[in-house]
Scaffold this active site. Structure first.
Site, mmCIF file in Angstrom:
data_model
loop_
_atom_site.group_PDB
_atom_site.id
_atom_site.type_symbol
_atom_site.label_atom_id
_atom_site.label_comp_id
_atom_site.label_asym_id
_atom_site.label_seq_id
_atom_site.Cartn_x
_atom_site.Cartn_y
_atom_site.Cartn_z
ATOM 1 N N HIS A 1 0.829 -1.215 0.000
ATOM 2 C CA HIS A 1 0.000 0.000 0.000
ATOM 3 C C HIS A 1 0.859 1.259 0.000
ATOM 4 C CE1 HIS A 1 0.869 0.913 4.211
ATOM 5 N NE2 HIS A 1 0.663 -0.372 4.475
ATOM 6 N N GLU B 1 -2.250 -7.416 7.650
ATOM 7 C CA GLU B 1 -0.896 -7.289 8.189
ATOM 8 C C GLU B 1 -0.735 -8.160 9.427
ATOM 9 O OE1 GLU B 1 2.111 -7.100 7.839
ATOM 10 O OE2 GLU B 1 2.645 -4.987 7.692
#
Length: 186
Positions: A9, A79
């Site tokens: 990202h 994550e």
């Protein structure tokens, strides 16, 4: 054989500051938006038979700005859960736990290496069994590194040797029949 594109990202305030960000749902900075938009130049949605994305806002927004508005959300791409270390920098953690590294240390209240490997191995299996020529995953720095290590069948402790920049594209695939890194941090 499938080539798997790994997209970290774009920049967030916490990634910029080096703060561990797992479940805290933070949006992109202006720089992160520019990084994500710039991916449109090199990535064409029509080239990918499978598009997977972490459920976190920063990954979903990166995918959308890069031209991938319809990804399949895969919770396995979230994550690494940092538990008690959420929002803290490595330097802050090492002040209390000298020598701490996520790759070989305990994470109080967080996810174990065994669990992270198991869920990202599921992504590897999903991609390999998809039968597509190209797949892409929009996710995070540590989870994408673990995904690459699972793809390559390399011990997780080696993750420290594969840093990923925000807004970067990496590719794992095959060199002949052997899993390989095709490109890293492009």
């Amino acid at each position: 054989m499938t080539d798997l594109y790994l997209v970290r990202h774009g920049e967030t305030e916490w990634s910029k500051a080096g703060r561990h960000t797992s479940v805290t749902d933070i949006d992109l900075t202006e720089k992160g938006v520019r990084q994500a938009e710039s991916l449109r130049v090199t990535l064409n949605r029509a080239d990918f038979g499978l598009v997977l994305c972490s459920p976190r806002l920063r990954a979903r927004r990166t995918a959308a700005l890069a031209g991938f508005s319809d990804p399949i959300i895969d919770d396995n791409l979230a994550e690494w859960f940092y538990g008690d270390y959420e929002g803290r920098t490595s330097a802050e953690i090492r002040a209390e736990v000298p020598g701490w590294r996520i790759w070989n240390s305990r994470i109080p209240g967080g996810e174990t290496k065994v669990h992270v490997i198991a869920r990202l191995s599921e992504v590897v299996t999903r991609v390999r069994e998809s039968g597509v020529d190209k797949a892409i995953c929009f996710a995070h720095g540590h989870s994408l590194r673990v995904l690459a290590l699972c793809w390559l069948d390399i011990d997780i402790a080696r993750g420290q040797s594969f840093p990923l920049e925000t807004g970067s594209v990496s590719i794992v695939g095959y060199e002949k029949e052997s899993p390989a890194i095709i490109r890293w941090n492009a």
